[in-house]
Design an enzyme around this catalytic site. Structure first.
Site, PDB file in Angstrom:
ATOM      1  N   LYS A  85       5.861  -3.059   2.317  1.00  0.00           N
ATOM      2  CA  LYS A  85       6.025  -2.111   1.289  1.00  0.00           C
ATOM      3  C   LYS A  85       6.885  -0.647   1.403  1.00  0.00           C
ATOM      4  O   LYS A  85       6.615  -0.280   2.567  1.00  0.00           O
ATOM      5  CB  LYS A  85       4.683  -1.772   0.640  1.00  0.00           C
ATOM      6  CG  LYS A  85       4.913  -0.835  -1.073  1.00  0.00           C
ATOM      7  CD  LYS A  85       3.537  -0.736  -1.450  1.00  0.00           C
ATOM      8  CE  LYS A  85       3.430  -0.089  -2.761  1.00  0.00           C
ATOM      9  NZ  LYS A  85       1.843  -0.106  -3.457  1.00  0.00           N
ATOM     10  N   SER A 161       1.541  -1.283  -8.125  1.00  0.00           N
ATOM     11  CA  SER A 161       2.795  -1.061  -7.689  1.00  0.00           C
ATOM     12  C   SER A 161       3.526  -1.820  -6.712  1.00  0.00           C
ATOM     13  O   SER A 161       4.734  -1.599  -6.403  1.00  0.00           O
ATOM     14  CB  SER A 161       2.460   0.595  -7.060  1.00  0.00           C
ATOM     15  OG  SER A 161       1.978   0.589  -5.896  1.00  0.00           O
ATOM     16  N   SER A 185      -3.070  -1.488  -6.900  1.00  0.00           N
ATOM     17  CA  SER A 185      -1.593  -1.877  -6.935  1.00  0.00           C
ATOM     18  C   SER A 185      -1.372  -3.112  -6.026  1.00  0.00           C
ATOM     19  O   SER A 185      -0.427  -3.548  -5.709  1.00  0.00           O
ATOM     20  CB  SER A 185      -1.008  -0.741  -6.062  1.00  0.00           C
ATOM     21  OG  SER A 185      -0.778   0.193  -6.920  1.00  0.00           O
TER      22      SER A 185
END
Length: 454
Positions: A85, A161, A185
């Site tokens: 990420k 996310s 997330s």
């Protein structure tokens, strides 16, 4: 079939057929080498440019080939491709958190501890994945770098996310992904994309070297094809031994938290959840519906505004004043909404937290896990959210509602994919245990996964 063809066929399988164990078995059997698997993955990314360009902030084929030469194949991950990420520091790379604001930042001088541990375990870091800007949304939209498509319906969102990370695994562009979870997330995109997402207890995995959203809540964990994959990755990330999981069916005691977390469910989510309960009961699980005051208390505090908005607003205060024009307007609006929250209001939300965590542990006595739908809704369509701020805010609230309760309680929490009979889209089943129960939760989740997969 050539080895390169075998590697291509591997990445084309559905996620549950390309677990880390499947990867290792194929390499051990000589079906393909890590280098051939990488070439097949690069070819796959080049043939799915719409997916790859929205799932990854950076995907550099030559960098990956060079990086693979420095991977020790004898280590536990043996060159398995793991995406990262875009909020984690990787030595020599700029950490942008999928924003424009941080684009001119200096490259990281060292790996985040979680990245370093994956690297030491033999992971091939395959690229930086897209995300909600600054991780501040459960939906995964990003106006700067695009929004990855859902693997079951390209018009729908992946959730966030950790949107690009989930897409990279779902579309066969990584074996697993490293992500974060402040309010859901990891678990939300796992639920929307038919994957497994594990939020450990906060202190299990170091959060240093990850761009913060709300430091009181930020957690680090994986999204992967299975519980066993998540357990292997958690063991590496937490630097703790994890006993081999036993998937043998056994009667578990599961509690369903009655109340607000079962309201406003889509019909498909409600029906799928009830079908999963019936399937588990048929396998001998004891399922009890009851109220948890700790869950209700955490939900009430989150509905008052929780901890994320004031902490994020404080972190972004000076940066937002300086460069608001470079923020996604929806993210800027949420951050600006936190400016007027008083210290007294924030502390009234924070101070009860430890007490509710202790209460949750007491109320969980005699149960193996709390069982709930991960998300109240099916993944919304992207077009319905991009130009309608009210629709965005409602969808974001419902996406985060169930998961964020267990962030406040600092519970170990995992989302398992469940595919109701005849349904076109999966739902997520969330299992949670009190703080520190990571290993036990993974074991129980492995049993549930096996029962529902039969």
């Amino acid at each position: 079939m050539s080895q390169l063809d075998a590697a291509s066929a591997f990445w084309a399988r559905p996620p549950h057929q390309r677990r880390l164990n499947d990867w290792q078995a194929a390499v051990d059997a000589g079906d393909f080498t890590p280098a051939q698997a990488l070439e097949a993955l690069i070819e796959r990314a080049q043939s799915q440019t719409d997916v790859a360009t929205s799932a990854f902030i950076e995907f550099d084929a030559n960098k990956l080939r060079d990086r693979l030469t420095r991977v020790d194949p004898s280590e536990s991950l043996g060159g398995a491709p793991i995406s990262i990420k875009d909020l984690f520091d990787v030595r020599g790379e700029v950490t942008m958190a999928a924003s424009r604001v941080l684009g001119d930042s200096a490259p990281a001088e060292r790996d985040a501890p979680s990245v370093a541990r994956l690297r030491r375990a033999g992971a091939l870091l395959t690229g930086r994945t897209n995300m909600s800007e600054f991780a501040f949304s459960g939906l995964g939209l990003n106006q700067h770098y695009g929004t990855p498509p859902n693997p079951f319906d390209a018009e729908r969102i992946t959730g966030g996310s950790t949107s690009g990370g989930a897409a990279s695994v779902a579309f066969g562009l990584a074996a697993a992904t490293l992500g974060s979870d402040t309010g859901g997330s990891l678990r939300i995109p796992a639920a929307f994309c038919g994957l497994t997402g594990f939020k450990p207890s906060q202190q299990a995995v170091p959060g240093e070297g990850a761009y913060p959203l709300a430091p009181s809540l930020d957690c680090v964990g994986p999204i992967a094809p299975s519980v066993d994959c998540c357990a292997r990755l958690w063991s590496i990330l937490a630097d703790r031994p994890m006993p081999p999981l036993d998937a043998s069916p056994r009667p578990l005691r599961l509690a369903i938290a009655e109340g607000g977390l079962l309201s406003e469910l889509d019909d498909a989510v409600r029906d799928g959840f009830e079908a999963a309960i019936a399937a588990l009961q048929a396998k001998g699980c004891h399922v009890e519906r009851l109220s948890f005051s700790a869950v209700d208390g955490a939900l009430a505090i989150n509905q008052q505004g929780g901890l994320v908005v004031p902490e994020a607003a404080a972190l972004h205060r000076e940066q937002l004043e300086r460069a608001e024009a470079d923020y996604d307007p929806l993210i800027a609006e949420r951050l600006n909404g936190g400016r007027d929250i008083s210290a007294a209001d924030y502390l009234q939300r924070l101070w009860p937290r430890a007490g509710w965590q202790r209460r949750f542990e007491v109320e969980m006595a005699g149960f193996d896990a709390v069982l709930l739908p991960t998300v109240a809704t099916l993944p919304p369509k992207r077009a319905d959210l991009e130009n309608d701020a009210a629709a965005f805010q409602r969808a974001n609230r419902l996406a985060l509602r169930n998961t964020s309760v267990f962030n406040y309680l600092d519970a170990a929490s995992i989302s398992l994919p469940y595919f109701p009979s005849g349904a076109e889209l999966p739902i997520g089943l969330m299992l949670s245990r009190p703080q520190g129960g990571d290993a036990a939760l993974l074991q129980h989740a492995c049993v549930v996964e096996a029962m529902l997969g039969e």
